[in-house]
Structures are given as C-alpha cells and as structure tokens.
Design a protein around this motif. Structure first.
Motif, mmCIF file in Angstrom:
data_model
loop_
_atom_site.group_PDB
_atom_site.id
_atom_site.type_symbol
_atom_site.label_atom_id
_atom_site.label_comp_id
_atom_site.label_asym_id
_atom_site.label_seq_id
_atom_site.Cartn_x
_atom_site.Cartn_y
_atom_site.Cartn_z
ATOM 1 N N GLU A 79 0.829 -1.208 0.000
ATOM 2 C CA GLU A 79 0.000 0.000 0.000
ATOM 3 C C GLU A 79 0.860 1.254 0.000
ATOM 4 N N VAL A 80 1.907 1.228 0.796
ATOM 5 C CA VAL A 80 2.803 2.381 0.858
ATOM 6 C C VAL A 80 3.512 2.589 -0.466
ATOM 7 N N THR A 94 -3.341 3.436 -7.066
ATOM 8 C CA THR A 94 -4.349 3.001 -6.100
ATOM 9 C C THR A 94 -4.330 1.477 -5.993
ATOM 10 N N LEU A 95 -4.262 0.996 -4.758
ATOM 11 C CA LEU A 95 -4.257 -0.448 -4.511
ATOM 12 C C LEU A 95 -5.465 -0.800 -3.658
ATOM 13 N N GLU A 96 -6.342 -1.667 -4.174
ATOM 14 C CA GLU A 96 -7.550 -2.073 -3.462
ATOM 15 C C GLU A 96 -7.545 -3.582 -3.227
ATOM 16 N N PHE A 97 -8.256 -3.995 -2.168
ATOM 17 C CA PHE A 97 -8.310 -5.407 -1.797
ATOM 18 C C PHE A 97 -9.767 -5.865 -1.728
ATOM 19 N N ASP A 98 -9.997 -7.078 -2.156
ATOM 20 C CA ASP A 98 -11.310 -7.728 -2.020
ATOM 21 C C ASP A 98 -11.038 -9.192 -1.691
ATOM 22 N N ILE A 99 -10.777 -9.441 -0.410
ATOM 23 C CA ILE A 99 -10.322 -10.762 0.028
ATOM 24 C C ILE A 99 -11.416 -11.415 0.869
ATOM 25 N N GLU A 100 -11.893 -12.547 0.409
ATOM 26 C CA GLU A 100 -12.916 -13.283 1.152
ATOM 27 C C GLU A 100 -12.308 -13.857 2.427
ATOM 28 N N LYS A 101 -13.002 -13.689 3.516
ATOM 29 C CA LYS A 101 -12.496 -14.147 4.806
ATOM 30 C C LYS A 101 -12.700 -15.651 4.972
ATOM 31 N N ALA A 103 -2.569 4.480 -12.069
ATOM 32 C CA ALA A 103 -3.177 3.181 -12.354
ATOM 33 C C ALA A 103 -3.957 2.674 -11.140
ATOM 34 N N HIS A 104 -4.944 1.849 -11.423
ATOM 35 C CA HIS A 104 -5.779 1.246 -10.382
ATOM 36 C C HIS A 104 -5.481 -0.251 -10.333
ATOM 37 N N ILE A 105 -5.072 -0.737 -9.163
ATOM 38 C CA ILE A 105 -4.686 -2.147 -8.989
ATOM 39 C C ILE A 105 -5.650 -2.786 -7.997
ATOM 40 N N THR A 106 -6.187 -3.933 -8.395
ATOM 41 C CA THR A 106 -7.159 -4.640 -7.548
ATOM 42 C C THR A 106 -6.662 -6.049 -7.263
#
Length: 445
Positions: free
Chosen positions: A311-312, A320-327, A357-360
C-alpha cells in the motif's frame, strides 16, 4: 524434469501415431482391394451371365489329342440331350468320359450359387433359368424380383444378393442374380480380424514405444540433468562472493559518504543477488529438489500479510491499490511459496503500470478451488505475448528493464510454484486498457 517427461510423452505419442497410421493404411488398403476385387468379379460374372442368356459358361472339354470341331459339337449336343437327372448331377455324366476328357473351369465364379429370371413389365416371372437346384423358394424369388425392380438400379446388391439387369425385347428383362452371403461372411471375418490385428498392433506399439523412448531420450536427459546441476552449483557458489561484495560495500559506505559509484555497485550487487537466488530456485525446481511443506493454512490471512505492505509503495508511486479478500479461506499447500506468488504478482502489477493506475487484488473460493486475481489498468499486454511473459528472462517491454529492475524470472517462478500446487496461472489482457493474472489452486491436494 518436467521437460524430459513431456519430451518422452511426445515421443511415445509420435511413434504410436506413426505406427497406427502405417498399420491403418496397410489394413485399409488390403480390405478395400479385396472387397473391390470380389465385387468386380461378381459384376463381371453377372454381366457374363446376362450376355449368355442367364447360363454359366460351358466347361471346356479336351484331351491330349486334337479333337475335330465336328466331334466336339457332337459331344456338346450329347451333353445338351442328357436327361434332367444327369443335369442335376452332371458329375455322374462327366465321370463316364473322364477317360477321354478333362474339365477345365476358367473361373471359380462358376461355383457360385447363381440363377436368372426373365420378367415382364408387370414383374411376372416368365422363365426361371438355373444350372443347378436352388435354395430359394418361388415366393422368395418373387420377392427378390419385386425389390430389385423397385430399386430402379441396373446393378447392385440386395439382401446379400448381387444382381444385374439386361433389357430384352418386348419390355422384358433378364435379371441375373448371385448369392453373395458366403462371400460377405468371409469379408466380415476379414474386417473383424483386421480390426483385432489393428488393436493388437496399437498395444504392441505402446509397449515398444515406452522403452525405445527411454533409450532415445536418455542422452538428452543426462545432458539436461548436468546442465541443471551446473546452474544450481554455479548459483550456489556465486552467493558467497556476492555476499562478500555486499559486506565490503557496507564497510566502504561507512568510510566514504555519498559516493555515487558505491551506490551503483551496491544496486547492481543487490540485483545480482536476486538473480542468483531466482536461478537457484528454478534450478532446484527443475531438478525436483525444492522441498515444499504442504499443510492447511489460512489463505486469506496469507494474502493480506503479503499484499498490505505494498500500500505504501503504491501510494508513493501515485497508484491506487484495493483489496477484495474473502475471509476464512483455507488451503492445503506450502504457505511460504504461495506468499511468493502473491508478492510477485502485485509487484509485477505495480512495476508495469503507469502513474494513476488502479490495482485490484481479489481472493475468493470457486467450487473446490481458490482463486487469486491481480488486475491493473494501464498499457496491457499484446495477445501474442500472454504466454511468452512466463518464459525465463522474457521482458515484454525491454525499455522497462532498467527502470523497474528485475530480470524477467518472477512470472516463471510464479508459474512453477502454481504447477507444484496442481494449479494454474494464466494472464489475460486488453491492450491499452488492463492486464489481469489469475492463480487457481485446489483447496485440497
């Protein structure tokens, strides 16, 4: 060693395919030739019957002495004048003249079960022509005649009977027929035996191809093993001088402050160390010497711990760094090596995307598999390079080599780890829009 296994498999498949093709060609040619020859002989015999008013060619009588033509005609007239009993058993009559004559049949077709019929336009039978007793009843003959006339063909086969039609005067026709059931049964046996022989040849081909492939590939396998062993040994030996150089640079930096030449040496030494480390990993993986510890672990937690530090990096690079991690995702695998894939893919997305850029990063379960995706907007990857980027030392854009660092081994290592976990790693992209890498591994091995 995976390359050697693939080479052996391809060699075996190639030999089996060649042998199957050769055997199929030989057996097919043999069967077609025999079938056509038998069919042509039948047709020739039927044509001869039609031209001979439905009768088989008369046997030739001769002796060692010259017989005048007039005497021959008289003998033939005597044969024609024999009783019906003698006609039904001509061998009884011929036996009486074997001391003077011999019989020569010009074709084995004379032994066929044949007969002919003359019919009117209304399918009524005018005359049944036969040279010996038939195995057909009148009803069967009438049925055959009707079916043959109904087909509208001059020549063909019907219910195991081949026929030929000759037009006569007064709208009459002469239909010559030959029972081919025995020939068809023989051909059927020929096809059956040919099929069994073909299947047997395939089994033999497999049994022969495997040892031959091992023998043929052995020199290449030995050379491959030696090459991989050399790379592994060289990489291992290079680790020591690289470490020594790094230590000396640290000492010099404490004495010589702000020297750009030392900074260059330190940067390249670090890059060389990473290259040697990656080469050593791939060499061990090729040789099957990488020791992986498979156990159940928290896949979701492993992804978060691996990706959060980026993230840093993303913020400093203006991305931009985004997360979508299923628990609660759990997986059976080597946690350390899988974390390496998580890091490689995110690092690759950051290095190969422009500012803004957008990173997912996504992780979720899909059936019995766990999916890990890293998607970034940007220039994308040309379709023809989607597989090439997994090759060792391949760089899609050579201008980025110095700018982003690395040596083109990261994706090769990531795919090797995915293969070790019975998984897949693929790349998808829309040129000028986005690029996405997808890791799919089974929950349980």
């Amino acid at each position: 060693m995976q390359v050697i296994k693939q080479l052996k498999v391809k060699f075996v498949y190639s030999m089996i395919f060649i042998e199957m093709f050769v055997f199929a060609t030989i057996l097919l040619t043999l069967n077609v030739t025999i079938t056509r020859r038998e069919s042509n002989e039948t047709k020739e015999f039927l044509v001869f019957l039609a031209n001979n008013n439905g009768h088989s060619p008369r046997p030739r009588l001769f002796n060692d002495k010259m017989i005048p033509r007039q005497k021959q005609n008289e003998l033939l007239m005597d044969i024609d004048a024999t009783s019906s009993a003698s006609r039904e058993r001509p061998e009884d009559f011929l036996h009486t003249i074997t001391d003077v004559f011999r019989i020569e049949r010009t074709s084995q077709a004379n032994l066929r079960n044949y007969f002919s019929v003359k019919v009117n336009s209304d399918n009524s039978i005018m005359e049944l022509i036969q040279d010996f007793p038939l195995n057909y009843t009148n009803d069967e003959i009438n049925h055959l005649v009707k079916e043959i006339r109904k087909s509208g063909k001059k020549h063909g086969s019907l219910s195991g009977v081949s026929f030929y039609i000759r037009d006569l005067r007064g709208n009459q026709q002469l239909i010559c027929m030959v029972n081919r059931n025995s020939e068809l049964k023989t051909l059927s046996k020929l096809y059956t035996y040919s099929t069994l022989l073909y299947l047997f040849s395939i089994i033999v081909s497999v049994l022969i191809s495997i040892p031959i492939s091992n023998y043929m590939i052995r020199p290449a396998e030995d050379a491959f093993i030696k090459q991989k062993q050399f790379i592994a040994d060289a990489s291992h030996e290079l680790k020591t001088p690289i470490a020594v150089i790094g230590a000396n640079i640290d000492v010099l930096e404490s004495e010589i402050k702000g020297n750009k030449w030392l900074d260059y040496i330190k940067t390249e030494n670090k890059r060389m160390g990473e290259l040697v480390r990656d080469l050593l990993y791939l060499a061990k993986n090729d040789a099957g010497r990488n020791e992986l510890t498979f156990c159940d672990f928290d896949f979701s937690n492993a992804v978060e711990n691996s990706v959060l530090p980026f993230e840093v990096v993303a913020f400093e690079a203006g991305k931009t760094l985004e997360f979508d991690i299923e628990k609660g995702l759990t997986c059976n695998g080597d946690e350390k090596s899988l974390k390496q894939i998580f890091i490689i893919l995110v690092d690759n997305a950051l290095k190969n995307s422009e500012e803004g850029a957008h990173i997912t990063v996504r992780a979720y379960a899909e059936g019995q598999k766990i999916i890990y995706k890293v998607r970034n907007t940007g220039a994308g990857i040309p379709k023809e390079e989607l597989e090439k980027i997994f090759l060792r030392f391949y760089r899609s854009d050579s201008s980025r080599v110095r700018k982003t660092g690395g040596c083109g081994l990261g994706l090769a290592i990531a795919r090797a780890i995915a293969t070790d976990h019975d998984g897949t790693l693929i790349a998808e992209s829309e040129l000028g829009e986005w690029a996405e890498f997808t890791l799919a591994i089974p929950k349980k091995r």
